[in-house]
Each structure stands twice: as C-alpha cells, then as structure tokens.
Design an enzyme around this catalytic site. Structure first.
Site, short mmCIF file in Angstrom:
data_model
loop_
_atom_site.label_atom_id
_atom_site.label_comp_id
_atom_site.label_asym_id
_atom_site.label_seq_id
_atom_site.Cartn_x
_atom_site.Cartn_y
_atom_site.Cartn_z
N GLY A 1 0.83 -1.20 0.00
CA GLY A 1 0.00 0.00 0.00
C GLY A 1 0.86 1.24 0.00
O GLY A 1 2.09 1.15 -0.08
N MET B 1 2.17 5.11 1.55
CA MET B 1 2.61 5.55 2.87
C MET B 1 1.38 5.88 3.71
O MET B 1 0.33 6.23 3.17
CB MET B 1 3.52 6.77 2.73
CG MET B 1 4.84 6.40 2.07
SD MET B 1 5.93 7.79 1.84
CE MET B 1 6.52 8.05 3.50
N PHE B 2 1.50 5.74 5.00
CA PHE B 2 0.42 6.02 5.97
C PHE B 2 -0.78 5.09 5.80
O PHE B 2 -1.89 5.44 6.17
CB PHE B 2 -0.05 7.48 5.87
CG PHE B 2 1.07 8.47 5.90
CD1 PHE B 2 1.77 8.72 7.07
CD2 PHE B 2 1.47 9.13 4.74
CE1 PHE B 2 2.81 9.64 7.09
CE2 PHE B 2 2.51 10.04 4.76
CZ PHE B 2 3.18 10.29 5.94
N GLY C 1 -0.77 1.89 7.00
CA GLY C 1 -0.81 0.91 8.08
C GLY C 1 -0.15 -0.41 7.75
O GLY C 1 -0.45 -1.43 8.38
N GLU D 1 9.61 -2.79 4.85
CA GLU D 1 10.17 -1.92 3.80
C GLU D 1 10.86 -2.75 2.72
O GLU D 1 11.94 -2.42 2.23
CB GLU D 1 11.17 -0.92 4.41
CG GLU D 1 10.58 -0.01 5.47
CD GLU D 1 9.62 1.05 4.93
OE1 GLU D 1 9.49 1.18 3.69
OE2 GLU D 1 9.00 1.74 5.74
N CYS E 1 -10.15 14.59 0.12
CA CYS E 1 -11.55 14.27 -0.16
C CYS E 1 -12.11 13.14 0.71
O CYS E 1 -13.31 12.87 0.66
CB CYS E 1 -11.72 13.90 -1.63
SG CYS E 1 -10.99 12.30 -2.03
N CYS F 1 -5.85 9.88 -3.15
CA CYS F 1 -6.65 8.97 -3.97
C CYS F 1 -6.30 9.21 -5.44
O CYS F 1 -5.60 10.16 -5.78
CB CYS F 1 -8.14 9.20 -3.71
SG CYS F 1 -8.74 10.73 -4.44
N CYS G 1 -7.49 12.80 -6.79
CA CYS G 1 -6.72 13.95 -6.28
C CYS G 1 -5.26 13.88 -6.73
O CYS G 1 -4.64 14.90 -7.02
CB CYS G 1 -6.82 14.02 -4.75
SG CYS G 1 -8.50 14.34 -4.16
ZN ZN Z 1 -8.89 12.42 -2.86
#
Ligand code: ZN
Length: 198
Positions: free
Chosen positions: A21, A23-24, A26, A94, A153, A182, A185
C-alpha cells in the site's frame, strides 16, 4: 482482516504473504500484528529490514503509531537466508528497498517451510511499481492491499505524493514530505505540477 489458517504442525508448509500500500496505510502495523500473533503462538520469528531504513531506530521495526518490534537491519537480501535458519516465520519490513534477489530469498524460505510475511510500498511517488514488489506480489499466496485516507476528499488513498521537489527515488526519514492521495486527487495534483514545470 487476514486470519491465519490452521495448518498441520507435523507437516511444515511455507508460503508468502505480501502487505502492500501507500505511505500512511498501516502496512507496518499490520506486519507487527501478524508477527505478534505468531509470537503468541510460540513460533520462532525473525524480522528484517533494509539497513537503509534508519528513520527511527537502528534495530526496531517502528510504525507511525509507535508499536515497536525487534528487527535486524541488513544490507543485502542474501543475508536473510544465513540469518533465518531454524525459524518458522520471517517478517520483512520496507521490502521494496531490497535488491531483486529478495524475490528468490522469499521463495526459497517458503519452499523450505517458512511462513514469509513482507510489507512494502507497492508504488513509488510517481505511481510506478516499486523495485521487487511486482514479482513478490505475483509469487505470493496471499496479498493484502491496505489504504490510507486521502486528506483532500476522504476517499481511500493509494498514492504516496511527494510534496517537496526532489527527483530522488528513495527518501527516508521525511514523513512530512509525503501525503497519501486517492487516484482522482493525485491526478489533479500531478497535472498541476506538470503545468507549473512548463
Ligand atoms: Zn482524494
């Protein structure tokens, strides 16, 4: 949520799990959760991370919510085979920063009956597949993609957008230089950046 399947203890069968996934999202928390459950089950566990990742602590895999777990920093993927003899579970954090040899290392461990759990960024800040991740995702038995939340968003975020200008692929210890976005964005922001370049 990923739940371990009950396996026959006499017959040790190995496999690969990938947690990927942005960054941030989890990833490391999920890796630590699975490792802790293996430790509760009294299994022998070894955890590795690239020596390049010295963000918080030399020895510990540390996630953003400060759950820590002991790990060994290594320079080359081949060291893992030497250091992981006689274990039932190997965790690697990582993993995207390792050389491509990591794919063979993970498969060799799994072929020898080891449960291999790796966590890593699936895409770099340009939205391109990161290092050995495509091969790891293709050869793993179980793949879990975790998502961050887009701060613009509120939708699920899968891109790690770099908020400061740099063309270096690897930037560590710079959490504040990235934001999860996302698709929508991310595309808007990248288009804006391209326009400003011209
Ligand atoms: Zn977004």
């Amino acid at each position: 949520m990923f739940l371990e399947s009950k396996s026959d203890r006499n017959q040790q069968i190995g496999w690969i799990e990938v947690i990927c996934g942005s960054m941030f999202s989890g990833k490391t928390e999920e890796l630590i959760r699975r490792i802790n459950r293996a430790i509760f089950a009294k299994q022998k566990v070894e955890i590795f991370k690239p020596a390049i990742d010295t963000r918080y602590d030399e020895e510990d895999v540390v996630s953003h919510n400060e759950n820590a777990i002991h790990s060994t920093p290594i320079n080359n993927s081949s060291e893992i085979l030497l250091l992981a003899s006689n274990v039932q579970v190997v965790g690697i954090d990582e993993v995207q920063f390792f050389d491509n040899g990591i794919v063979n290392v993970c498969n060799t461990l799994a072929n020898n009956g080891v449960r291999v759990i790796v966590a890593g960024l699936d895409m770099d800040y340009l939205g391109q597949p990161f290092g050995p991740m495509p091969q790891l995702l293709a050869t793993a038995e179980y793949v879990t993609k975790v998502h961050a939340i887009c701060p613009k968003c509120g939708n699920l975020a899968q891109y790690s957008h770099r908020t400061i200008h740099s063309d270096k692929l690897v930037m560590l210890g710079e959490q504040s230089s990235y934001e999860p976005l996302c698709r929508h964005c991310y595309n808007l922001v990248r288009a804006e950046e391209q326009k400003n370049k011209e």
